[in-house]
Design an enzyme around this catalytic site. Structure first.
Site, mmCIF file in Angstrom:
data_model
loop_
_atom_site.group_PDB
_atom_site.id
_atom_site.type_symbol
_atom_site.label_atom_id
_atom_site.label_comp_id
_atom_site.label_asym_id
_atom_site.label_seq_id
_atom_site.Cartn_x
_atom_site.Cartn_y
_atom_site.Cartn_z
ATOM 1 N N ASP A 48 0.582 -1.170 -0.126
ATOM 2 C CA ASP A 48 -0.049 -0.075 -0.029
ATOM 3 C C ASP A 48 0.697 1.280 -0.095
ATOM 4 O OD1 ASP A 48 -2.563 -1.393 0.169
ATOM 5 O OD2 ASP A 48 -2.396 -1.528 2.530
ATOM 6 N N HIS B 76 -1.989 3.477 11.463
ATOM 7 C CA HIS B 76 -1.294 1.981 11.021
ATOM 8 C C HIS B 76 0.003 1.652 11.289
ATOM 9 C CE1 HIS B 76 -5.416 1.337 9.621
ATOM 10 N NE2 HIS B 76 -5.482 2.113 8.537
ATOM 11 N N GLY C 153 -0.495 0.510 5.393
ATOM 12 C CA GLY C 153 -1.762 1.258 5.055
ATOM 13 C C GLY C 153 -1.521 2.935 4.886
ATOM 14 N N ASP D 38 -11.944 7.138 12.663
ATOM 15 C CA ASP D 38 -11.693 6.715 11.260
ATOM 16 C C ASP D 38 -12.313 5.281 10.885
ATOM 17 O OD1 ASP D 38 -8.794 7.311 9.307
ATOM 18 O OD2 ASP D 38 -9.632 5.078 9.233
ATOM 19 N N ASP E 7 -12.765 8.932 6.353
ATOM 20 C CA ASP E 7 -13.105 7.810 5.608
ATOM 21 C C ASP E 7 -14.301 7.176 6.019
ATOM 22 O OD1 ASP E 7 -11.608 6.600 7.415
ATOM 23 O OD2 ASP E 7 -10.104 5.828 6.015
#
Ligand SMILES: [Zn+2]
Length: 318
Positions: free
Chosen positions: A91, A133, A141, A169, A257
């Site tokens: 990622d 993360h 992440g 989140d 998000d």
């Protein structure tokens, strides 16, 4: 709220362009345009004139080492110089200068933390921050350095006995949770999309802390599609959990998000939920006598959503 910083403004916000250096290029969900999207809305709502604008700094190696391992910092420095390869399983790509950019995010969070601790403001918000993360020894992440974790370690070094970390989140704040899972200095509460449906897959309700910290960690997984109404039913558990432990400082990771319309998650909050979380944590901190709240932007990949959620957070911290 009653007590004000020296210049009469309670809330400090960092909007410096330096924060945009932390981004993985156009087309990546965590692109450098996220900061501009927030700043446009922040200006449009006339918030610049109502807050203190704070300059960020760069975190020192000693500060980064208070959370991250030396081996990991060396690894990121090496990839940062070459500008190639990945920092995790896929990622989080390296780019030239990623070390300095990530240290800049941590430094911004620390500058805001410092301003609160020095009494220059009561509360603060940093948009490009809340990289929850990253673990002590690895990236994950989109998160290279964990500014939340460094801030917690620095607050402990400053003598605080209890720091609260709240995370709304959509993703579980695994980098913070596992780093402090057995640490009784950290009161933890995290509402997130159930790990069976979303990265990183952790944060089940049974994960309540270990050792000296058993019962100090609250994980509340929510089903895909959970909206403001679902939030309203579970949020009082978060404030009650915090109140039990009388934290001396409150960090809110207010990732956008978890809003309806995010391209990579499935929760359906509105910006009102982010505003409410900020307002009620500010009230709780005032009731505890110190007023200290540091809100960190976190995730959010729909640009309109992050602009609306984060400005709602700032408005509710005022
Ligand atoms: Zn997220």
């Amino acid at each position: 709220m009653a007590t004000r910083g020296e210049d009469g403004r309670n809330v400090a916000v960092i909007v410096s362009d330096r924060l945009a250096r932390y981004g993985f290029g156009d087309g990546h969900p965590f692109g450098p345009d996220r900061l501009a999207a927030f700043v446009r809305e922040f200006s449009a709502r006339g918030l610049e004139g109502r807050v203190q604008l704070l300059e960020p700094r760069t975190a020192s190696d000693a500060e980064l080492r208070s959370f991250h391992s030396t081996d990991y910092l060396d690894f990121v420095r090496e990839r940062s110089e070459s500008g190639t390869g990945l920092l995790d399983a896929g990622d989080t790509p390296a780019f030239k200068g990623v070390y300095e950019a990530a240290a800049g995010v941590v430094g911004a969070t620390l500058a805001a933390k410092d301003a609160i601790m020095a009494g220059e403001c009561r509360r603060a918000f940093v948009p490009i921050a809340g990289l929850h993360h990253a673990a002590r020894n690895r990236a994950a992440g989109f998160c290279v350095f964990n500014d939340c974790g460094v801030a917690i370690e620095q607050l402990k070094l400053a003598g605080l006995k209890r720091v609260a970390y709240v995370d709304i989140d959509a993703h579980h704040g695994d980098g913070v949770f596992y780093a402090f899972e057995d640490d009784a200095a950290v009161v933890f509460a995290d509402l997130h999309e159930d790990g069976r449906y979303l990265y990183p897959g952790t944060g089940s309700a049974g994960e309540t802390g270990r050792g000296a910290a058993v019962g100090m960690k609250l994980n509340v997984p929510l089903p895909p599609g959970a909206d403001d109404e679902v939030f309203a039913t579970v949020w009082p558990r978060v404030t009650a959990h915090l109140a039990k432990f009388s934290p001396e400082f409150v960090i809110l990771q207010c990732g956008a998000d978890s809003l309806e319309g995010d391209p990579i998650t499935h929760l359906r909050f509105s910006p009102r939920t982010h505003g409410r979380a900020a307002r009620e944590l500010a009230q709780l901190a005032e009731a505890l006598g110190h007023g200290r709240v540091l809100a960190l932007g976190g995730g959010g990949y729909n640009r309109a959503n992050l602009a609306n959620a984060w400005t709602a957070v700032v408005e509710n911290l005022l």
